[in-house]
Scaffold this motif. Structure first.
Motif, PDB file in Angstrom:
ATOM      1  N   LEU A  81       0.828  -1.208   0.000  1.00 54.86           N
ATOM      2  CA  LEU A  81       0.000   0.000   0.000  1.00 54.86           C
ATOM      3  C   LEU A  81       0.861   1.257   0.000  1.00 54.86           C
ATOM      4  CD1 LEU A  81      -3.011  -0.742   2.390  1.00 54.86           C
ATOM      5  CD2 LEU A  81      -2.819  -1.067  -0.084  1.00 54.86           C
ATOM      6  N   VAL A  82       1.994   1.229   0.709  1.00 55.29           N
ATOM      7  CA  VAL A  82       2.921   2.363   0.671  1.00 55.29           C
ATOM      8  C   VAL A  82       3.408   2.596  -0.752  1.00 55.29           C
ATOM      9  CG1 VAL A  82       5.205   3.169   1.387  1.00 55.29           C
ATOM     10  CG2 VAL A  82       3.661   2.145   3.069  1.00 55.29           C
ATOM     11  N   ASP A  83       3.828   1.516  -1.420  1.00 61.68           N
ATOM     12  CA  ASP A  83       4.289   1.644  -2.806  1.00 61.68           C
ATOM     13  C   ASP A  83       3.195   2.236  -3.695  1.00 61.68           C
ATOM     14  OD1 ASP A  83       6.756   0.613  -2.204  1.00 61.68           O
ATOM     15  OD2 ASP A  83       6.436  -1.341  -3.128  1.00 61.68           O
ATOM     16  N   ALA A  84       1.978   1.773  -3.502  1.00 61.83           N
ATOM     17  CA  ALA A  84       0.875   2.274  -4.319  1.00 61.83           C
ATOM     18  C   ALA A  84       0.610   3.753  -4.033  1.00 61.83           C
ATOM     19  CB  ALA A  84      -0.386   1.453  -4.056  1.00 61.83           C
ATOM     20  N   ALA A  85       0.706   4.151  -2.762  1.00 64.64           N
ATOM     21  CA  ALA A  85       0.479   5.553  -2.413  1.00 64.64           C
ATOM     22  C   ALA A  85       1.526   6.457  -3.064  1.00 64.64           C
ATOM     23  CB  ALA A  85       0.497   5.728  -0.895  1.00 64.64           C
ATOM     24  N   TYR A  86       2.783   6.027  -3.050  1.00 68.70           N
ATOM     25  CA  TYR A  86       3.819   6.844  -3.685  1.00 68.70           C
ATOM     26  C   TYR A  86       3.679   6.852  -5.204  1.00 68.70           C
ATOM     27  CZ  TYR A  86       6.230   7.892   0.632  1.00 68.70           C
ATOM     28  OH  TYR A  86       6.531   8.385   1.877  1.00 68.70           O
ATOM     29  N   GLU A  87       3.196   5.770  -5.764  1.00 66.99           N
ATOM     30  CA  GLU A  87       2.919   5.760  -7.205  1.00 66.99           C
ATOM     31  C   GLU A  87       1.792   6.737  -7.529  1.00 66.99           C
ATOM     32  OE1 GLU A  87       3.113   4.555 -11.295  1.00 66.99           O
ATOM     33  OE2 GLU A  87       4.506   4.579  -9.606  1.00 66.99           O
ATOM     34  N   SER A  88       0.785   6.796  -6.657  1.00 63.71           N
ATOM     35  CA  SER A  88      -0.292   7.756  -6.860  1.00 63.71           C
ATOM     36  C   SER A  88       0.215   9.191  -6.747  1.00 63.71           C
ATOM     37  CB  SER A  88      -1.418   7.496  -5.849  1.00 63.71           C
ATOM     38  OG  SER A  88      -2.446   8.441  -5.988  1.00 63.71           O
ATOM     39  N   LEU A  89       1.113   9.446  -5.791  1.00 68.87           N
ATOM     40  CA  LEU A  89       1.704  10.780  -5.684  1.00 68.87           C
ATOM     41  C   LEU A  89       2.455  11.139  -6.969  1.00 68.87           C
ATOM     42  CD1 LEU A  89       3.263  10.996  -2.095  1.00 68.87           C
ATOM     43  CD2 LEU A  89       1.080  11.915  -2.886  1.00 68.87           C
ATOM     44  N   ARG A  90       3.185  10.157  -7.505  1.00 70.48           N
ATOM     45  CA  ARG A  90       4.006  10.408  -8.694  1.00 70.48           C
ATOM     46  C   ARG A  90       3.165  10.701  -9.921  1.00 70.48           C
ATOM     47  NH1 ARG A  90       6.025   7.960 -13.074  1.00 70.48           N
ATOM     48  NH2 ARG A  90       4.823   6.059 -12.679  1.00 70.48           N
ATOM     49  N   THR A  91       2.069   9.966 -10.094  1.00 72.65           N
ATOM     50  CA  THR A  91       1.276  10.085 -11.310  1.00 72.65           C
ATOM     51  C   THR A  91       0.092  11.027 -11.174  1.00 72.65           C
ATOM     52  OG1 THR A  91      -0.157   8.218 -10.688  1.00 72.65           O
ATOM     53  CG2 THR A  91       1.862   7.700 -11.906  1.00 72.65           C
ATOM     54  N   GLY A  92      -0.316  11.296  -9.927  1.00 66.51           N
ATOM     55  CA  GLY A  92      -1.508  12.113  -9.725  1.00 66.51           C
ATOM     56  C   GLY A  92      -2.801  11.377 -10.007  1.00 66.51           C
ATOM     57  N   ARG A  93      -2.729  10.043 -10.040  1.00 61.74           N
ATOM     58  CA  ARG A  93      -3.913   9.233 -10.360  1.00 61.74           C
ATOM     59  C   ARG A  93      -4.065   8.106  -9.339  1.00 61.74           C
ATOM     60  NH1 ARG A  93      -1.518   9.582 -15.513  1.00 61.74           N
ATOM     61  NH2 ARG A  93      -0.809   7.409 -15.350  1.00 61.74           N
ATOM     62  N   PRO A  94      -5.273   7.577  -9.180  1.00 65.18           N
ATOM     63  CA  PRO A  94      -5.461   6.399  -8.347  1.00 65.18           C
ATOM     64  C   PRO A  94      -4.681   5.210  -8.908  1.00 65.18           C
ATOM     65  CG  PRO A  94      -7.564   7.439  -8.836  1.00 65.18           C
ATOM     66  CD  PRO A  94      -6.552   8.077  -9.733  1.00 65.18           C
ATOM     67  N   VAL A  95      -4.288   4.306  -8.021  1.00 64.52           N
ATOM     68  CA  VAL A  95      -3.549   3.102  -8.406  1.00 64.52           C
ATOM     69  C   VAL A  95      -4.404   1.883  -8.097  1.00 64.52           C
ATOM     70  CG1 VAL A  95      -1.509   1.683  -7.939  1.00 64.52           C
ATOM     71  CG2 VAL A  95      -1.302   4.179  -8.069  1.00 64.52           C
ATOM     72  N   LEU A  96      -4.606   1.050  -9.089  1.00 59.69           N
ATOM     73  CA  LEU A  96      -5.368  -0.188  -8.904  1.00 59.69           C
ATOM     74  C   LEU A  96      -4.434  -1.296  -8.460  1.00 59.69           C
ATOM     75  CD1 LEU A  96      -7.648  -0.103 -12.088  1.00 59.69           C
ATOM     76  CD2 LEU A  96      -8.214   0.655  -9.759  1.00 59.69           C
ATOM     77  N   LEU A  97      -4.886  -2.100  -7.498  1.00 63.92           N
ATOM     78  CA  LEU A  97      -4.096  -3.220  -7.006  1.00 63.92           C
ATOM     79  C   LEU A  97      -4.714  -4.529  -7.486  1.00 63.92           C
ATOM     80  CD1 LEU A  97      -3.444  -2.048  -3.344  1.00 63.92           C
ATOM     81  CD2 LEU A  97      -1.928  -1.875  -5.291  1.00 63.92           C
TER      82      LEU A  97
END
Length: 315
Positions: free
Chosen positions: A299-315
């Motif tokens: 979830l941490v990785d996904a949150a930082y990916e969302s910060l990077r892209t500005g979009r929600p991340v699907l798991l």
């Protein structure tokens, strides 16, 4: 390790989280040694424990290696413990990346030893009561978490690209709580104010995340690193179709400054370590498993990916 075997806890790390771990081990009757690092001598004198200069010597002496050092060191220290057949307690986050967390869990399994991610909030009375009370509120609808602390002193905490970061270090507590209370997550969206600059985040700073769980529940998370006078505060609410459960450290225990929780009659650090030791001796699962540690890092990785892209991340 059976119930008659002496408990030797080898501490790696001498930062702010080391004292509650040391006090927890002492309460369990363990013999303790700490690896020589900045601050280790002072801790040794305060608690009457010994200092060891070499990691291999410390690991050889230990029955359990307790890693409370910066996140980027977790992988190497844990691997060296596994190579000597030692069990490992590892402060959250288990590793900097999901891939490394998965690797650690697999290597512990291959070595025939136990790996315990130290997600201590699962051992707080208020959160335990929320977990136990879920059946009384029916289908979960919405969860809300907020955690506010004084920003840490050490510079590595602020390097998002080198194992630090507000989400990785602080919000991970409530990411784990969201998983524990509401189950697997399907989507993660995150923002941070102010954003990191060249991988560095500076307090005062706040991060926000929204998790959509596989069961349809939604978790809202808010984490703050504020000034040195800030009093620790952790709040949570869980709403179901039949009611709501709430917890707020502002109304429990003795408030104190810094990033450690209020004092309480039941020490969650001692409870955590006691659970881990009993799990080793009985072969049962602890309240926190390696898979739980991996899930939180994911979830941490996904949150930082969302910060990077500005979009929600699907798991």
């Amino acid at each position: 390790m059976d119930s008659n075997e002496a408990l030797h806890a080898g501490i790696v790390g001498a930062g702010g989280i080391a004292p509650p771990h040391i006090e927890g081990w002492l309460a369990l009757g363990a013999e303790i040694a700490i690896l020589r690092r900045t601050g280790a001598q002072e801790l040794a004198e305060q608690h009457g424990i010994r200092v060891v200069d070499d990691l291999d010597e410390l690991t050889e002496w230990s029955s359990i290696v307790d890693i409370v050092s910066p996140t980027t060191t977790h992988l190497d220290v844990a691997r060296r413990a596994f190579a000597r057949g030692r069990h490992v307690v590892c402060e959250k986050p288990l590793a900097v990346t999901t891939a490394d967390a998965v690797m650690l869990a697999q290597e512990a399994s291959d070595a025939g030893v136990r790996l315990f991610p130290a997600h201590v909030v699962r051992y707080f009375e208020g959160y335990q009561r929320m977990k136990e009370g879920l059946g009384s509120i029916g289908t979960l609808l919405e969860l809300t978490f907020r955690r506010t602390v004084a920003a840490p002193d050490s510079a590595w905490f602020y390097a998002e690209d080198a194992g630090g970061g507000l989400i990785r270090d602080l919000m991970i507590h409530d990411l784990d709580q969201a998983l524990w209370l509401a189950g697997p997550v399907a989507e993660v969206s995150a923002t941070q104010d102010p954003p990191a600059v060249n991988g560095q985040v500076m307090p005062p700073v706040s991060a926000y995340a929204t998790l959509t769980h596989a069961n349809g529940a939604v978790s809202h998370l808010h984490a703050d690193w504020f000034g040195p006078e800030t009093v620790f505060r952790s709040e949570a609410s869980v709403v179901g179709v039949h009611g709501e459960l709430r917890f707020d450290t502002a109304g429990s225990g003795e408030a104190r400054e810094g990033y450690l929780p209020p004092a309480s009659d039941i020490d969650p650090y001692r409870a955590q370590l006691a659970d881990f030791v009993d799990a080793i001796r009985t072969g049962r699962d602890a309240r926190v498993t390696p898979e739980d540690g991996i899930a939180a890092v994911r979830l941490v990785d996904a949150a930082y990916e969302s910060l990077r892209t500005g979009r929600p991340v699907l798991l």
